[in-house]
Structures are given as C-alpha cells and as structure tokens.
Write a protein that holds these residues in place. Structure first.
Motif, PDB file in Angstrom:
ATOM      1  N   THR A  44       3.398  12.687 -10.953  1.00 27.99           N
ATOM      2  CA  THR A  44       4.730  13.123 -10.538  1.00 27.99           C
ATOM      3  C   THR A  44       5.792  12.807 -11.587  1.00 27.99           C
ATOM      4  OG1 THR A  44       5.084  11.067  -9.317  1.00 27.99           O
ATOM      5  CG2 THR A  44       4.249  12.949  -8.064  1.00 27.99           C
ATOM      6  N   VAL A  45       5.489  11.937 -12.541  1.00 21.31           N
ATOM      7  CA  VAL A  45       6.476  11.618 -13.585  1.00 21.31           C
ATOM      8  C   VAL A  45       6.748  12.815 -14.477  1.00 21.31           C
ATOM      9  CG1 VAL A  45       5.850   9.171 -13.588  1.00 21.31           C
ATOM     10  CG2 VAL A  45       4.808  10.704 -15.279  1.00 21.31           C
ATOM     11  N   GLY A  98       7.345  15.842 -13.346  1.00 23.21           N
ATOM     12  CA  GLY A  98       8.265  16.773 -12.696  1.00 23.21           C
ATOM     13  C   GLY A  98       7.692  18.174 -12.633  1.00 23.21           C
ATOM     14  N   THR A 158       8.925  14.159 -19.371  1.00 21.11           N
ATOM     15  CA  THR A 158       8.966  13.524 -18.054  1.00 21.11           C
ATOM     16  C   THR A 158      10.304  13.818 -17.389  1.00 21.11           C
ATOM     17  OG1 THR A 158       9.691  11.460 -19.091  1.00 21.11           O
ATOM     18  CG2 THR A 158       7.344  11.689 -18.617  1.00 21.11           C
ATOM     19  N   ALA A 170      11.035  13.464 -13.166  1.00 21.16           N
ATOM     20  CA  ALA A 170      10.562  13.456 -11.787  1.00 21.16           C
ATOM     21  C   ALA A 170      11.498  14.237 -10.872  1.00 21.16           C
ATOM     22  CB  ALA A 170      10.420  12.028 -11.293  1.00 21.16           C
ATOM     23  N   GLY A 197       8.455   9.822  -7.507  1.00 23.70           N
ATOM     24  CA  GLY A 197       8.168  10.056  -8.919  1.00 23.70           C
ATOM     25  C   GLY A 197       9.135   9.322  -9.830  1.00 23.70           C
ATOM     26  N   ARG A 198      10.422   9.292  -9.442  1.00 23.73           N
ATOM     27  CA  ARG A 198      11.403   8.587 -10.268  1.00 23.73           C
ATOM     28  C   ARG A 198      11.130   7.091 -10.302  1.00 23.73           C
ATOM     29  NH1 ARG A 198      14.754  12.944  -9.231  1.00 23.73           N
ATOM     30  NH2 ARG A 198      15.191  12.371  -7.077  1.00 23.73           N
ATOM     31  N   LEU A 243       8.471   6.630 -12.795  1.00 21.94           N
ATOM     32  CA  LEU A 243       8.987   6.858 -14.139  1.00 21.94           C
ATOM     33  C   LEU A 243       9.860   5.695 -14.596  1.00 21.94           C
ATOM     34  CD1 LEU A 243       9.171   8.680 -16.564  1.00 21.94           C
ATOM     35  CD2 LEU A 243      10.983   9.983 -15.416  1.00 21.94           C
TER      36      LEU A 243
END
Length: 335
Positions: free
Chosen positions: A126-127, A129, A142, A144, A149-150, A153
């Motif tokens: 998910t990093v 995006g 990257t 997210a 995800g963030r 990251l």
C-alpha cells in the motif's frame, strides 16, 4: 540468533515463528492479542517442538520491550505488530497512527537502549499508492492512499532516517502484497477477531456458511472483469521470505525495501472461482460501491527479492485456496 517477534501470535507472525524455530533460531513473542489468541503460541510449540515464550503486552510499552529484549538476549526484531485494515484505517486513523507509528518508535527506542540494531519490518504494498505502472518494483514512487498505507510509509521513512544516522543499523522493509493460505499442519491460519477485513478469510467464511454472502467493492475498475486485481501470496512463502531477509540483514547493514509477492495478479472474481473449485462450495456475492482508498490493480515485480534474498514464491493459487479451506473447516480454526 535470538529473535523477538512483535505481533508474533498474529497470522503472518505465527507462520514466521515456525520458520525461525525450524531453522534453528530462538524466539520470543510479544503481542497484545488484539487480533489473535494466546493459544497460538502453544500451537507454534506443537508444530516445532520448541519453546515460543509469549509476553502479553503492548509495543507502546517501551519499558516492557527493554525488559523483554534483555531477558531473552535478543539479537534482532521482526516487527509484525500493527493494525492492518484499509477500510478501518479511514474510520479510525488516530488509532492506526498510535499503534503503528508510535508503536514502532517505542521499539526503536528500546532497540537503541539495548544495543539491538537489526529489524525486519512488516511493511505493505500500500505504500505505493495508485500504481503508475505494473508490475510494481521497489523504484516505484511511494504515495499511500489511506491512513493504513501512510502509517507504513511513515515507518519506512523513519527507519530510513535512523539507518542514515549510524552505520550499525540494519532495516529491511518487506513490502507484502496479499498473504493468504495456512500452514500445512492446519494448526495455524488466518483467524481474525470479528468480521474479516481481508478477502480470503471472508470468502472462506461464506463458503462455510458463517456469512451469507461476499460483498465485492467495485465492479467498474479497468480490469479484465471490473473487480480489483491483487497479487496473492501463500503465507508460508511469505514466512520463508522473512527468514531469508533476516539472514540478509545480518550481513548487510543499512535500509532496504524489498517486495514479497508472486508477480501475478488475480481479480476478486477469479479468487471466488478458484475458492469455489477448491472447496466445492458455492460463494454467493453481491457488488457494492468502491471503498475509499482502494486501487484497481496491484501486483509485484519480485526481481530484487530473487536476487538479494535468493527467494521466490513457490506455492500455487490452488494451494492457497485448498489450505485456507482445510484450515477453515478444521478443528483448530473453531477454537
């Protein structure tokens, strides 16, 4: 090597624990049991015939981490502990940042105070995006699209900064794609508390009659059948990747991001068909609107893992489905 697994009674952590013990390492587990069960530690011991001591506690408790590291003479950390549902992260982002980011800072603080400098971190695809190209390699930008995800990251960026501060540090961020399946003993598998947030356990519960039908979020993506495409990887392939990563981290200080996936994407409808075939059961489903933060397609390029870790995924989609169904219908998933 003595390895501390944070979140080690969880789905991925427990399978990694088995791989570590069977490879001759010693482990200790710390877990707050928010999405797992204490009895998993006993199952790890049953499979391996080796001790898997469990400390029930939270990674935000730095003093407990320091005590655990010292007591078990820990050499390295495998960091699995984290909230992990995309949809839920949009609803409760503060909890995700506290548990995932603040929890990792607590671990780093404990490592710094005890002289432990090696970590294999459970990151996520998910990093990346919204994919700008496919398959996704580690050079992909990257960005997210959701708090989950963030949080991953942010942690990667923190680990990168720490690695630059001193050459002693060794961090490997393993960017998972979509782990599924179960251990062949059927003593370990994915057993979320409450309603599953991931596709495979939800499909399994529908096939088993626990849930009435599957909700498929979005059927208008630009994919072959309109449903989201993901790279599904057997959890034992993933666990073996962690063992390879630990060996690599021990020899190569610095910060490294490495994909773990199969390199092949399957749509939600393809997964439904494959699971129906493996289980012999009908999987009723209905389409729902897209979820915020989801992307159309995401699958890995795995050349870096193949080269650096001497690792590649070996187990088939059929194996993923049959092992999940055997786990779902077996005695251990009912406890």
């Amino acid at each position: 090597m003595n390895v501390l697994l944070t979140g080690g009674t969880g789905y991925i952590g427990s399978h990694a624990a088995v791989c570590l013990l069977q490879a001759g390492h010693n482990i200790a587990i710390i877990d707050n049991l928010s999405n797992s069960q204490e009895l998993v530690a006993g199952r790890i011991e049953n499979i391996t015939q080796k001790k898997a001591p469990l400390i029930v506690g939270d990674i935000c408790d730095t003093n407990l981490l320091i005590q655990t590291i010292q007591e078990h003479r820990i050499d390295a950390i495998m960091h699995f502990a984290g909230l992990k549902a995309v949809g839920e992260s949009n609803a409760i982002p503060i909890s995700y940042y506290i548990n995932n980011v603040q929890g990792t800072l607590s671990i780093l603080n404990a490592m710094d105070q005890t002289g432990v400098s090696t970590m294999v971190f459970s990151s996520s695809a998910t990093v990346y995006g919204e994919p700008q190209y496919l398959p996704i390699d580690e050079h992909h930008p990257t960005s997210a699209t959701n708090p989950y995800g963030r949080s991953k990251l942010h942690i990667e960026e923190i680990l990168s900064d720490v690695a630059k501060s001193d050459k002693k540090w060794s961090f490997i961020c393993l960017r998972y794609f979509n782990p599924v399946g179960a251990h062949h003993s059927m003593q370990l598998g994915e057993q979320p508390n409450g309603v599953p947030n991931n596709l495979m356990p939800y499909i399994a519960q529908v096939a088993h009659g626990i849930r009435a039908q599957l909700s498929i979020f979005g059927n208008d993506y630009l994919t072959t059948d309109g449903t989201g495409v993901r790279d599904y990887i057997h959890v034992m392939d993933l666990a073996e990747g962690h063992l390879c990563a630990l060996d690599y981290a021990h020899q190569h200080p610095g910060w490294h991001a490495i994909n773990l996936g199969t390199g092949t994407g399957h749509s939600v409808l393809e997964m439904v068909t494959a699971f129906a075939s493996a289980s012999g059961m009908e999987i009723p489903y209905q389409f729902e609107p897209r979820r915020s933060g989801d992307v159309a397609s995401c699958y890995a390029k795995t050349d870096k893992a193949n080269k650096l870790l001497q690792w590649s995924a070996k187990r088939s989609l059929e194996s993923m489905c049959t092992s999940t169904w055997a786990w779902q219908t077996g005695e251990f998933s009912q406890k």
